[in-house]
Design a protein around this motif. Structure first.
Motif, mmCIF file in Angstrom:
data_model
loop_
_atom_site.group_PDB
_atom_site.id
_atom_site.type_symbol
_atom_site.label_atom_id
_atom_site.label_comp_id
_atom_site.label_asym_id
_atom_site.label_seq_id
_atom_site.Cartn_x
_atom_site.Cartn_y
_atom_site.Cartn_z
ATOM 1 N N ARG A 1 20.758 -44.644 20.779
ATOM 2 C CA ARG A 1 20.947 -45.323 19.497
ATOM 3 C C ARG A 1 21.631 -46.675 19.645
ATOM 4 N NH1 ARG A 1 23.619 -41.063 15.568
ATOM 5 N NH2 ARG A 1 24.938 -40.714 17.406
ATOM 6 N N PHE A 2 22.501 -46.824 20.646
ATOM 7 C CA PHE A 2 23.130 -48.122 20.883
ATOM 8 C C PHE A 2 22.076 -49.159 21.274
ATOM 9 C CE2 PHE A 2 25.333 -51.011 23.944
ATOM 10 C CZ PHE A 2 26.171 -51.640 23.038
ATOM 11 N N LEU A 3 21.189 -48.797 22.205
ATOM 12 C CA LEU A 3 20.131 -49.725 22.608
ATOM 13 C C LEU A 3 19.145 -49.997 21.473
ATOM 14 C CD1 LEU A 3 19.290 -48.681 26.285
ATOM 15 C CD2 LEU A 3 20.357 -50.801 25.490
ATOM 16 N N GLU A 4 18.950 -49.028 20.599
ATOM 17 C CA GLU A 4 18.102 -49.260 19.428
ATOM 18 C C GLU A 4 18.700 -50.352 18.543
ATOM 19 O OE1 GLU A 4 17.629 -45.602 17.384
ATOM 20 O OE2 GLU A 4 16.008 -44.888 18.678
ATOM 21 N N ALA A 5 20.016 -50.277 18.349
ATOM 22 C CA ALA A 5 20.680 -51.300 17.539
ATOM 23 C C ALA A 5 20.590 -52.660 18.218
ATOM 24 C CB ALA A 5 22.134 -50.906 17.297
ATOM 25 N N VAL A 6 20.727 -52.696 19.545
ATOM 26 C CA VAL A 6 20.593 -53.949 20.282
ATOM 27 C C VAL A 6 19.197 -54.525 20.104
ATOM 28 C CG1 VAL A 6 20.527 -54.965 22.599
ATOM 29 C CG2 VAL A 6 22.383 -53.408 21.973
ATOM 30 N N ALA A 7 18.181 -53.679 20.210
ATOM 31 C CA ALA A 7 16.798 -54.145 20.041
ATOM 32 C C ALA A 7 16.573 -54.685 18.634
ATOM 33 C CB ALA A 7 15.830 -53.008 20.346
ATOM 34 N N GLY A 8 17.118 -53.995 17.639
ATOM 35 C CA GLY A 8 16.981 -54.473 16.270
ATOM 36 C C GLY A 8 17.678 -55.806 16.067
ATOM 37 N N PHE A 9 18.848 -55.954 16.677
ATOM 38 C CA PHE A 9 19.592 -57.219 16.577
ATOM 39 C C PHE A 9 18.809 -58.350 17.235
ATOM 40 C CE2 PHE A 9 22.888 -60.114 18.343
ATOM 41 C CZ PHE A 9 23.419 -60.559 17.145
ATOM 42 N N GLU A 10 18.228 -58.093 18.397
ATOM 43 C CA GLU A 10 17.410 -59.107 19.072
ATOM 44 C C GLU A 10 16.295 -59.590 18.154
ATOM 45 O OE1 GLU A 10 17.241 -58.143 23.791
ATOM 46 O OE2 GLU A 10 16.492 -56.576 22.453
ATOM 47 N N GLN B 1 24.102 -57.231 9.718
ATOM 48 C CA GLN B 1 24.115 -55.785 9.516
ATOM 49 C C GLN B 1 23.953 -55.050 10.846
ATOM 50 O OE1 GLN B 1 20.955 -54.439 6.996
ATOM 51 N NE2 GLN B 1 21.497 -52.284 7.164
ATOM 52 N N LEU B 2 23.044 -55.530 11.691
ATOM 53 C CA LEU B 2 22.796 -54.861 12.961
ATOM 54 C C LEU B 2 23.929 -55.107 13.953
ATOM 55 C CD1 LEU B 2 18.980 -55.423 13.078
ATOM 56 C CD2 LEU B 2 20.107 -53.207 13.336
ATOM 57 N N MET B 3 24.595 -56.254 13.846
ATOM 58 C CA MET B 3 25.766 -56.477 14.701
ATOM 59 C C MET B 3 26.851 -55.453 14.376
ATOM 60 S SD MET B 3 26.831 -58.236 17.181
ATOM 61 C CE MET B 3 28.382 -58.224 18.047
ATOM 62 N N GLN B 4 27.042 -55.186 13.111
ATOM 63 C CA GLN B 4 28.005 -54.160 12.716
ATOM 64 C C GLN B 4 27.571 -52.784 13.213
ATOM 65 O OE1 GLN B 4 28.060 -54.709 8.481
ATOM 66 N NE2 GLN B 4 29.480 -56.460 8.574
ATOM 67 N N GLU B 5 26.265 -52.547 13.210
ATOM 68 C CA GLU B 5 25.738 -51.278 13.704
ATOM 69 C C GLU B 5 25.976 -51.135 15.211
ATOM 70 O OE1 GLU B 5 23.791 -47.586 12.990
ATOM 71 O OE2 GLU B 5 24.717 -49.077 11.680
ATOM 72 N N ILE B 6 25.793 -52.218 15.952
ATOM 73 C CA ILE B 6 26.069 -52.206 17.394
ATOM 74 C C ILE B 6 27.527 -51.853 17.648
ATOM 75 C CG2 ILE B 6 26.306 -53.693 19.427
ATOM 76 C CD1 ILE B 6 23.826 -55.202 18.488
ATOM 77 N N GLN B 7 28.412 -52.469 16.884
ATOM 78 C CA GLN B 7 29.838 -52.215 17.068
ATOM 79 C C GLN B 7 30.192 -50.768 16.724
ATOM 80 O OE1 GLN B 7 31.039 -55.448 14.505
ATOM 81 N NE2 GLN B 7 31.755 -56.667 16.242
ATOM 82 N N ARG B 8 29.552 -50.214 15.706
ATOM 83 C CA ARG B 8 29.819 -48.821 15.345
ATOM 84 C C ARG B 8 29.350 -47.864 16.443
ATOM 85 N NH1 ARG B 8 28.415 -50.370 9.961
ATOM 86 N NH2 ARG B 8 26.254 -49.734 10.294
ATOM 87 N N ARG B 9 28.219 -48.183 17.039
ATOM 88 C CA ARG B 9 27.632 -47.275 18.023
ATOM 89 C C ARG B 9 28.183 -47.468 19.432
ATOM 90 N NH1 ARG B 9 21.186 -47.205 16.277
ATOM 91 N NH2 ARG B 9 21.515 -46.391 14.171
ATOM 92 N N TYR B 10 28.938 -48.526 19.636
ATOM 93 C CA TYR B 10 29.435 -48.830 20.984
ATOM 94 C C TYR B 10 30.251 -47.680 21.561
ATOM 95 C CZ TYR B 10 32.111 -51.075 24.716
ATOM 96 O OH TYR B 10 32.684 -51.368 25.924
ATOM 97 N N GLY B 11 31.150 -47.135 20.766
ATOM 98 C CA GLY B 11 32.057 -46.109 21.278
ATOM 99 C C GLY B 11 31.355 -44.849 21.729
ATOM 100 N N ASP B 12 30.211 -44.538 21.127
ATOM 101 C CA ASP B 12 29.483 -43.316 21.483
ATOM 102 C C ASP B 12 28.319 -43.577 22.422
ATOM 103 O OD1 ASP B 12 31.107 -41.693 19.877
ATOM 104 O OD2 ASP B 12 29.922 -42.150 18.087
ATOM 105 N N ALA B 13 28.157 -44.815 22.869
ATOM 106 C CA ALA B 13 27.019 -45.155 23.731
ATOM 107 C C ALA B 13 27.163 -44.496 25.095
ATOM 108 C CB ALA B 13 26.909 -46.665 23.891
ATOM 109 N N GLY B 14 26.033 -44.191 25.701
ATOM 110 C CA GLY B 14 26.036 -43.611 27.040
ATOM 111 C C GLY B 14 26.234 -44.685 28.096
ATOM 112 N N ASP B 15 26.793 -44.278 29.218
ATOM 113 C CA ASP B 15 27.061 -45.241 30.287
ATOM 114 C C ASP B 15 25.786 -45.923 30.770
ATOM 115 O OD1 ASP B 15 29.746 -44.669 30.181
ATOM 116 O OD2 ASP B 15 29.703 -43.241 31.850
ATOM 117 N N TRP B 16 24.671 -45.272 30.663
ATOM 118 C CA TRP B 16 23.404 -45.859 31.123
ATOM 119 C C TRP B 16 22.905 -46.980 30.210
ATOM 120 C CZ3 TRP B 16 24.088 -41.230 28.718
ATOM 121 C CH2 TRP B 16 23.470 -41.060 27.480
#
Length: 339
Positions: free
Chosen positions: A10-19, A32-47
């Motif tokens: 989901r973190f990479l999905e937000a990055v793709a949407g922001f791009e 909106q998507l920048m805020q979404e990236i920041q929300r999802r950062y903490g739960d993002a996988g190391d990969w």
């Protein structure tokens, strides 16, 4: 690792949407998507971070100047979580150079329009924008964010050694007039740009008349250098004095945290001037192509928290050889008598 991915990246999905939103110049959706990236950062996988960091870095030039610094901080955060700093650093340093240019213009225009107390970067308001112009105000207001992102890059030796020396020099030359005009030190950025790697050092212990050839890498300030010198020379049994504990030395290399320590030397230039602990190893003068440092007895007892100025940067000081008396004497001939 597959079972830890929570099904979707989901973190990479937000990055793709922001791009996509940035490239479509959709400001509202981008925010909106920048805020979404920041929300999802903490739960993002190391990969996810090794992919996200370079993608966001490559997008920086297309992001408007104000939000661009916010994206740069996120790139730095991705690097701290595993993204390749070498891939991200060129974009960050380009943005830093632009911000320094804007900050310099801010200082000039502020003075030209009446001077007075300059607002801190996080206190730039609409009145400041009207007084100095948008580009200059954005440069000044976002400089701490560019500092944060740049330090995240410079924590990595591959970036420090991969950046051409003239580029680091240009960034330092751009930073200094901003420091002087504004009164803000931006110490983290300044110190990070000065860090030395694989740098030869000759240390002369004047009380015993002995000399040592060392090599230093990733040392952020002279407090850290001082402790590592004591660990290497006193702890190694080469000179008398206070030997730091194993923990005191470890936190100056790669262990987390800080612990109290006591100074063993007075660091002095060959000309007899003090090399302040608050400075950096770059303050040590170069003599015959090598940095030359004199170790005198401490004039009084000094203590400080041993540790690293940059917690994310590994520091090292290696003793390569003990100089023979003849070579030590030749180096001592460059030095003024003790005060």
């Amino acid at each position: 690792m597959i079972f830890g991915r929570k099904g979707r990246e989901r973190f990479l999905e937000a990055v793709a949407g922001f791009e996509a939103a940035v490239r479509e110049r959709d400001a509202s959706r981008s925010q909106q998507l920048m805020q979404e990236i920041q929300r999802r950062y903490g739960d993002a996988g190391d990969w996810e971070f090794p992919q996200a960091g370079p993608r966001l870095a490559a997008l920086l030039a297309e992001v408007p100047p104000g939000p661009r610094a916010q994206v740069a901080v996120l790139v730095g955060a991705c690097v701290e979580r595993g993204a390749d700093a070498r891939d991200c650093a060129p974009y960050i340093f380009h943005g830093l150079a632009e911000a320094l240019g804007g900050a310099d213009e801010f200082c000039r225009r502020w003075e030209a329009t009446g001077g007075g107390e300059m607002p801190a970067p996080d206190s730039v308001d609409e009145a400041a924008f009207e007084r100095v112009g948008q580009e200059a105000a954005v440069g000044w207001g976002t400089l701490p964010q560019w500092e944060m992102a740049s330090v995240a890059m410079l924590n990595h030796p591959a970036v420090r050694t991969g950046v051409a020396p003239d580029r680091r020099t240009r960034l330092l030359e751009a930073l200094r007039p901003v420091q002087e005009a504004s009164g803000h030190d931006f110490t983290c950025l300044h110190h990070a740009l000065l860090v030395l790697d694989d740098e030869p050092l000759i240390a002369l212990h004047r009380p015993t008349g002995t000399g040592y050839a060392l090599r230093m890498t990733g040392i952020g300030d002279n407090f850290q250098l001082h402790t590592l010198l004591a660990d290497t020379l006193v702890g190694g049994g080469h000179v008398p004095g206070h030997a730091p504990s194993a923990q005191e030395a470890a936190v100056c290399r790669d262990a987390p945290g800080q612990v109290p320590t006591t100074g063993s030397f007075n660091l002095v230039t060959p000309a007899g001037e003090w090399v302040w602990n608050e400075g950096t190893p770059s303050d040590i003068p170069v003599v015959d192509g090598v940095r030359l440092l004199v170790l005198d007895p401490p004039p009084y007892q000094r203590g400080w928290p041993a540790g690293r100025f940059f917690p994310g940067m590994t520091g090292e000081l290696v003793l390569e050889r003990v100089l023979d008396p003849a070579e030590t004497g030749r180096w001592l001939a460059h030095c003024a008598p003790a005060n």
